[in-house]
Design a protein around this motif. Structure first.
Motif, PDB file in Angstrom:
ATOM      1  N   ASN A   6       0.779  -1.048  -0.074  1.00 28.55           N
ATOM      2  CA  ASN A   6       0.176  -0.080  -0.013  1.00 28.55           C
ATOM      3  C   ASN A   6       0.885   1.268  -0.039  1.00 28.55           C
ATOM      4  OD1 ASN A   6      -2.435  -1.491  -0.063  1.00 28.55           O
ATOM      5  ND2 ASN A   6      -2.591  -1.325   2.247  1.00 28.55           N
ATOM      6  N   PHE A   7       2.011   1.033   0.807  1.00 30.44           N
ATOM      7  CA  PHE A   7       2.690   2.648   1.158  1.00 30.44           C
ATOM      8  C   PHE A   7       3.523   2.641  -0.586  1.00 30.44           C
ATOM      9  CE2 PHE A   7       7.162   3.639   1.383  1.00 30.44           C
ATOM     10  CZ  PHE A   7       7.056   4.868   2.080  1.00 30.44           C
ATOM     11  N   LEU A  10       1.116   4.308  -2.762  1.00 35.66           N
ATOM     12  CA  LEU A  10       0.970   5.766  -2.569  1.00 35.66           C
ATOM     13  C   LEU A  10       2.331   6.521  -3.043  1.00 35.66           C
ATOM     14  CD1 LEU A  10      -0.505   8.076  -0.835  1.00 35.66           C
ATOM     15  CD2 LEU A  10       0.998   7.779   0.863  1.00 35.66           C
ATOM     16  N   ILE A  13       1.813   6.882  -6.954  1.00 32.68           N
ATOM     17  CA  ILE A  13       0.953   7.907  -7.248  1.00 32.68           C
ATOM     18  C   ILE A  13       1.798   9.407  -6.926  1.00 32.68           C
ATOM     19  CG2 ILE A  13      -1.122   9.182  -6.906  1.00 32.68           C
ATOM     20  CD1 ILE A  13      -2.266   6.553  -5.869  1.00 32.68           C
ATOM     21  N   ARG A  17       2.585  11.957 -10.143  1.00 29.12           N
ATOM     22  CA  ARG A  17       2.058  13.325 -10.365  1.00 29.12           C
ATOM     23  C   ARG A  17       2.991  14.563  -9.758  1.00 29.12           C
ATOM     24  NH1 ARG A  17      -3.331  11.340  -8.904  1.00 29.12           N
ATOM     25  NH2 ARG A  17      -3.330  10.088 -10.667  1.00 29.12           N
ATOM     26  N   GLU A 363       1.555  18.085   3.793  1.00 32.74           N
ATOM     27  CA  GLU A 363       1.135  16.607   3.261  1.00 32.74           C
ATOM     28  C   GLU A 363       1.535  15.653   4.209  1.00 32.74           C
ATOM     29  OE1 GLU A 363       1.908  16.230  -0.697  1.00 32.74           O
ATOM     30  OE2 GLU A 363       2.183  13.942  -0.326  1.00 32.74           O
ATOM     31  N   LEU A 366      -0.130  15.274   7.346  1.00 34.76           N
ATOM     32  CA  LEU A 366      -1.502  14.572   7.154  1.00 34.76           C
ATOM     33  C   LEU A 366      -1.359  13.214   6.954  1.00 34.76           C
ATOM     34  CD1 LEU A 366      -4.436  15.872   6.257  1.00 34.76           C
ATOM     35  CD2 LEU A 366      -3.622  15.380   3.831  1.00 34.76           C
ATOM     36  N   PHE A 369      -1.492  12.014  10.241  1.00 38.71           N
ATOM     37  CA  PHE A 369      -2.754  11.838  11.050  1.00 38.71           C
ATOM     38  C   PHE A 369      -3.439  10.682  10.742  1.00 38.71           C
ATOM     39  CE2 PHE A 369      -2.856  16.491  11.831  1.00 38.71           C
ATOM     40  CZ  PHE A 369      -3.578  16.580  12.955  1.00 38.71           C
ATOM     41  N   PHE A 370      -3.059  10.205   9.540  1.00 37.84           N
ATOM     42  CA  PHE A 370      -3.681   8.776   8.998  1.00 37.84           C
ATOM     43  C   PHE A 370      -2.925   7.594   9.286  1.00 37.84           C
ATOM     44  CE2 PHE A 370      -5.630  12.078   5.726  1.00 37.84           C
ATOM     45  CZ  PHE A 370      -6.708  12.245   6.625  1.00 37.84           C
ATOM     46  N   GLY A 371      -2.232   7.815  10.242  1.00 33.35           N
ATOM     47  CA  GLY A 371      -1.519   6.518  10.731  1.00 33.35           C
ATOM     48  C   GLY A 371      -0.132   6.385   9.954  1.00 33.35           C
TER      49      GLY A 371
ATOM     50  N   SER B  82      -4.499   5.067  13.151  1.00 32.45           N
ATOM     51  CA  SER B  82      -4.706   4.491  12.000  1.00 32.45           C
ATOM     52  C   SER B  82      -6.248   3.564  12.008  1.00 32.45           C
ATOM     53  CB  SER B  82      -3.652   3.804  11.489  1.00 32.45           C
ATOM     54  OG  SER B  82      -3.991   2.987  10.367  1.00 32.45           O
ATOM     55  N   PHE B  87     -10.003  12.024  10.833  1.00 29.78           N
ATOM     56  CA  PHE B  87      -9.742  13.325  11.079  1.00 29.78           C
ATOM     57  C   PHE B  87     -10.390  14.296  10.074  1.00 29.78           C
ATOM     58  CE2 PHE B  87      -6.387  10.951  13.228  1.00 29.78           C
ATOM     59  CZ  PHE B  87      -6.382  11.644  14.086  1.00 29.78           C
ATOM     60  N   PHE B  89     -10.635  18.607   9.007  1.00 30.27           N
ATOM     61  CA  PHE B  89      -9.781  19.871   9.342  1.00 30.27           C
ATOM     62  C   PHE B  89     -10.624  20.974   8.776  1.00 30.27           C
ATOM     63  CE2 PHE B  89      -7.071  16.261   8.369  1.00 30.27           C
ATOM     64  CZ  PHE B  89      -6.077  16.386   9.380  1.00 30.27           C
ATOM     65  N   ASN B  93      -7.523  20.109   4.023  1.00 32.39           N
ATOM     66  CA  ASN B  93      -6.298  19.592   3.865  1.00 32.39           C
ATOM     67  C   ASN B  93      -6.271  18.304   2.900  1.00 32.39           C
ATOM     68  OD1 ASN B  93      -5.594  21.366   5.784  1.00 32.39           O
ATOM     69  ND2 ASN B  93      -4.259  19.853   7.026  1.00 32.39           N
ATOM     70  N   LEU B  94      -6.882  18.584   1.706  1.00 28.57           N
ATOM     71  CA  LEU B  94      -6.736  17.527   0.646  1.00 28.57           C
ATOM     72  C   LEU B  94      -5.499  17.454  -0.066  1.00 28.57           C
ATOM     73  CD1 LEU B  94     -10.520  18.015  -0.653  1.00 28.57           C
ATOM     74  CD2 LEU B  94      -9.669  16.263   1.099  1.00 28.57           C
ATOM     75  N   ILE B  95      -4.819  16.439  -0.497  1.00 27.16           N
ATOM     76  CA  ILE B  95      -3.560  16.320  -1.410  1.00 27.16           C
ATOM     77  C   ILE B  95      -4.086  16.956  -2.837  1.00 27.16           C
ATOM     78  CG2 ILE B  95      -1.817  15.256  -2.128  1.00 27.16           C
ATOM     79  CD1 ILE B  95      -2.266  13.405   0.293  1.00 27.16           C
ATOM     80  N   THR B  99      -6.561  12.720  -6.921  1.00 20.90           N
ATOM     81  CA  THR B  99      -7.919  12.696  -7.283  1.00 20.90           C
ATOM     82  C   THR B  99      -8.822  12.604  -6.066  1.00 20.90           C
ATOM     83  OG1 THR B  99      -8.341  10.509  -7.688  1.00 20.90           O
ATOM     84  CG2 THR B  99      -7.628  12.040  -9.545  1.00 20.90           C
ATOM     85  N   GLU B 102      -8.620   9.233  -4.686  1.00 24.76           N
ATOM     86  CA  GLU B 102      -7.378   8.829  -4.266  1.00 24.76           C
ATOM     87  C   GLU B 102      -6.891   9.518  -2.923  1.00 24.76           C
ATOM     88  OE1 GLU B 102      -4.925   8.679  -8.513  1.00 24.76           O
ATOM     89  OE2 GLU B 102      -4.704  10.269  -7.386  1.00 24.76           O
ATOM     90  N   PRO B 107      -5.723   6.906   3.827  1.00 27.16           N
ATOM     91  CA  PRO B 107      -5.700   6.268   5.116  1.00 27.16           C
ATOM     92  C   PRO B 107      -5.518   4.953   4.854  1.00 27.16           C
ATOM     93  CG  PRO B 107      -7.336   7.871   5.322  1.00 27.16           C
ATOM     94  CD  PRO B 107      -6.991   7.879   3.753  1.00 27.16           C
ATOM     95  N   LEU B 108      -6.138   4.497   3.922  1.00 30.22           N
ATOM     96  CA  LEU B 108      -5.836   2.878   3.667  1.00 30.22           C
ATOM     97  C   LEU B 108      -4.491   2.551   3.254  1.00 30.22           C
ATOM     98  CD1 LEU B 108      -9.234   2.143   1.667  1.00 30.22           C
ATOM     99  CD2 LEU B 108      -8.651   1.914   4.110  1.00 30.22           C
ATOM    100  N   LYS B 109      -3.755   3.600   2.648  1.00 34.46           N
ATOM    101  CA  LYS B 109      -2.321   3.183   2.394  1.00 34.46           C
ATOM    102  C   LYS B 109      -1.400   2.961   3.546  1.00 34.46           C
ATOM    103  CE  LYS B 109      -3.297   4.095  -2.160  1.00 34.46           C
ATOM    104  NZ  LYS B 109      -3.781   2.945  -2.875  1.00 34.46           N
ATOM    105  N   HIS B 118      -9.550  -1.091  -2.118  1.00 33.71           N
ATOM    106  CA  HIS B 118      -9.372   0.414  -1.964  1.00 33.71           C
ATOM    107  C   HIS B 118     -10.386   1.049  -2.766  1.00 33.71           C
ATOM    108  CE1 HIS B 118      -5.000   0.381  -0.015  1.00 33.71           C
ATOM    109  NE2 HIS B 118      -5.893  -0.586   0.538  1.00 33.71           N
ATOM    110  N   ARG B 154     -12.873  10.543   3.684  1.00 32.53           N
ATOM    111  CA  ARG B 154     -11.617  10.133   3.984  1.00 32.53           C
ATOM    112  C   ARG B 154     -11.533  10.062   5.525  1.00 32.53           C
ATOM    113  NH1 ARG B 154      -6.798  14.513   2.955  1.00 32.53           N
ATOM    114  NH2 ARG B 154      -7.884  15.525   5.008  1.00 32.53           N
TER     115      ARG B 154
END
Lengths: 475, 235
Positions: A6-7, A10, A13, A17, A363, A366, A369-371, B82, B87, B89, B93-95, B99, B102, B107-109, B118, B154
């Motif tokens: 999964n890492f 990411l 991507i 980009r 980023e 962020l 925050f998501f683990g 996780s 969260f 904000f 705070n979208l990347i 997209t 994505e 968080p699933l990553k 996913h 998200r």
């Protein structure tokens, strides 16, 4: 394991980009790598070249003669020792005579071709005016004789190449006389000699590659003394001027100067030793290319024996001193310049990457925050910069390889020619340039890795900060 | 779910010790809907960060699921975050170069869910929040409300037990803010997600089950039925 996949997803991507944005910065890495690798190789090569050049008077161990040696005056079985006598100094002349005496006794030698003393000022003049045009040899008094009875025919036939207005340019007395006309054809004699050798059924290697190197625009006036008939030893010279305008290449000129069917007439220029006296330069023709090595081995002790006298009096001392200084300062310049460029480029790359990645600090927060762990956050940016930097360093490495292995050796004479003042833009390179500019794989890899280190460091700092303080940017 | 015991947080700023939070005791349980009020700079965000484990308290203990973090604080908190938290904000705070889809699956990553699930999960959540038709858009193509929906999607993607939101309506107009508040209420009532929101928005405070306020570095429970509160609200 799945978390790692999964890492990587990411990471993929993010890389795709951001690729365009980051590869633009990567041009800096390419530039810096090329500057560093080629700069140092050029600096080293130039110094090595100097050490192995003619100014060291043919060190025995380093002289390399191979079948590929071609070019003006140094044909496959022709050795021109003319440059040794470029000075009109008496001592040099004496050495020359001694050499001639020795050389003519050797069985390898087929003939000696004398070159008129009178030509030397003109030759020097020509060598000043011409860019360094041949890979290995530039200076020599290139001269070929055409019997005057044929000269006018040639001039009529090829007058556009030789002189657009030969009728007015050439003095009246010349046309009527029955003398040998030495036409100076700068750097073109290689072709003529080859033709000569072919006619005499001597083995000749292809000189096309050397000829093709020379395509120069010649716009100049030159003048020459025309010695009177050597048989009568009448030294009264006649002078003339001529213009060569237009593009000339060696193949064309050589072919035109002496058409093969007329080569018989050239033979009379190959004089016996007693007639060669009074000339300051000779061209020695060997019986076969294979003899070159043994001939050189024999010749070297003599050159070394008279080395001091040559050094003391000839132009070489001045030339070699000058060139040595010039080359050393060039090396210093190139390497310092490379260092400065690398340093400033390095700072610029570092700053640019830092800026780009600092913009993504939020980023990174962020992801926390998501683990994501700190290590994962740091790895995202570091790996990304690593991929870009390695790619760019490789491109830089590849470009440097092309420059060092192909471009620089092939254009070495022009590069060096540009370094010298106009009046010295000529010298002899005995060593194959390909041997001088070695591409040192491991050393250059370590240079290329410097850019990678800069980029990774630039990514690491924002990544570390982003992973440590997600609060400030995300609150 | 998360319990703070005697938590204090101090920062060193220009060689001075600044105490932001002092001796905070606080507990979040399943299905809570808590809003936290406070002036700007009062420490709301710091409190959220301590709860989420992103910021280590200067003193005191944070219990996740009634147990103290074992081993390295950071990685334990990271795993807990996780698995159990989402969260939202104020600034979404979208990347920007991801997209919508994505962004939602980011968080699933950092989880062990196989990648083949996913996309389906992301589209499901977007469908629930009614923005599935925008899944291939980039954030700059969306309105503020849509971006906040994506951010909520998200936050929900890993079916967290607790959502922490830092002024989620702070950047939205009234109408959109109301929609987002409705969405939060719905999540709390139907999906039984515990919510902890720091906010200035009276509408959130009115609809939350409990309200706390940070005053003088301490956390105090606000009685929204109190006449003083009602009076201040009417001003």
């Amino acid at each position: 394991m799945i978390r790692f996949i999964n890492f990587l997803n990411l990471f993929k991507i993010n890389l795709i980009r951001n690729f365009l944005k980051e590869i633009l910065l990567g041009f800096g890495v390419i530039f810096a790598t090329v500057i560093l690798i080629t700069g140092i190789a050029l600096g080293d090569g130039i110094e090595k070249l100097f050490k192995e050049s003619m100014f060291n008077q043919f060190p025995v161990d380093e002289v390399k003669i191979n079948g590929k040696v071609t070019g003006s005056g140094l044909g496959p079985n022709t050795l021109n020792i003319g440059p040794i006598t470029l000075s009109s100094d008496k001592k040099v002349y004496n050495i020359h005579q001694k050499l001639i005496e020795q050389i003519t006794k050797w069985p390898e030698v087929k003939a000696i071709k004398p070159i008129s003393k009178a030509i030397f000022p003109v030759t020097l003049l020509l060598s000043m005016k011409l860019p360094v045009g041949n890979r290995r040899i530039v200076i020599e008094p290139p001269v070929v004789g055409i019997p005057n009875s044929l000269a006018q025919d040639y001039l009529k036939k090829y007058h556009k190449l030789i002189s657009p207005s030969y009728e007015t340019d050439f003095p009246e007395g010349f046309k009527k006389s029955n003398e040998v006309l030495p036409i100076l054809i700068p750097t073109f004699t290689g072709g003529i000699i080859t033709n000569f050798l072919k006619t005499n059924n001597l083995p000749v290697v292809d000189i096309m590659s050397a000829q093709e190197l020379l395509e120069i625009k010649v716009i100049m006036n030159y003048s020459a003394y025309i010695p009177t008939d050597r048989q009568t030893n009448d030294q009264k010279p006649i002078s003339f001027t001529a213009k060569i305008v237009g593009y000339m290449d060696t193949r064309l000129s050589a072919g035109i100067a002496i058409p093969q069917k007329d080569l018989e007439d050239v033979k009379h220029l190959v004089l016996p030793l007693e007639q060669a006296k009074g000339y300051e330069s000779i061209i020695i023709k060997l019986k076969s290319p294979d003899l070159m090595k043994s001939f050189m081995a024999k010749l070297l002790p003599y050159i070394q024996k008279y080395h001091l006298t040559v050094e003391e009096n000839s132009l070489f001392k001045r030339l070699s001193h000058f060139v040595e200084q010039g080359i050393q300062s060039y090396r210093t310049l190139v390497q310092n310049f490379s260092g400065i460029v690398l340093f400033t480029t390095g700072i610029a790359i570092f700053y640019a990457f830092l800026y780009l990645f600092f913009r993504r600090e939020s980023e990174m927060g962020l992801y926390r925050f998501f683990g994501a762990t700190r290590l994962e956050v740091i790895m995202i940016l570091v790996l990304e910069s690593l991929v870009i930097a390695v790619l760019c360093a490789f491109i830089g490495y590849f470009i440097s390889y092309i420059l060092i292995v192909h471009y620089i050796p092939e254009n070495l004479d022009q590069i060096i020619g540009q370094l010298l003042p106009r009046e010295y833009r000529a010298f002899l390179i005995h060593t194959d340039p390909e041997d001088i500019f070695k591409f040192q794989v491991m050393r250059n890899l370590s240079y290329a890795s410097i850019g990678v280190v800069f980029c990774v460091a630039a990514a690491f700092i924002p990544a570390l900060i982003g992973s440590l303080r997600p609060i400030q940017r995300n609150g | 779910m998360v319990e703070l015991q005697n938590i204090s947080k101090r920062f060193v700023f220009h060689k001075e010790n600044l105490t932001v939070l002092d001796n905070i005791n606080f507990k979040i349980q399943a299905n809570d809907f808590i809003s936290i009020m406070g002036k700007s700079g009062s420490g709301k965000t710091t409190l959220l960060n301590i709860i989420s484990g992103l910021c280590k308290p200067s003193s005191g203990t944070v219990l996740f699921n009634n147990s103290k973090p074992k081993g390295f604080f950071d990685n334990y908190a990271s795993r807990f975050r996780s698995d159990s938290m989402g969260f939202v904000f104020q600034h979404f705070n979208l990347i920007p170069y991801h997209t919508v889809l994505e962004n939602v699956v980011v968080p699933l990553k950092f989880s062990s869910l196989p990648p083949k699930h996913h996309k389906r999960l992301g589209l499901d959540i977007l469908n629930q929040l009614d923005i599935h038709d925008k899944h291939h858009h980039y954030p700059h193509m969306l309105s503020g409300g849509q971006m906040q929906r994506v951010a909520i999607a998200r936050a929900l993607i890993k079916s967290p037990k607790l959502i922490l939101a830092d002024e989620p309506t702070g950047n939205l107009d009234d109408h959109t803010a109301s929609e987002i508040i409705d969405l939060f209420v719905k999540l709390n009532e139907e999906n039984h997600v515990a919510l902890l929101l720091s906010t200035h928005d009276r509408r959130i405070i009115d609809r939350s089950k409990d309200t706390y306020s940070i005053e003088n570095k301490c956390l105090k429970k606000v009685d929204t039925g109190d006449p003083v509160y009602q009076f201040s609200k009417s001003l």
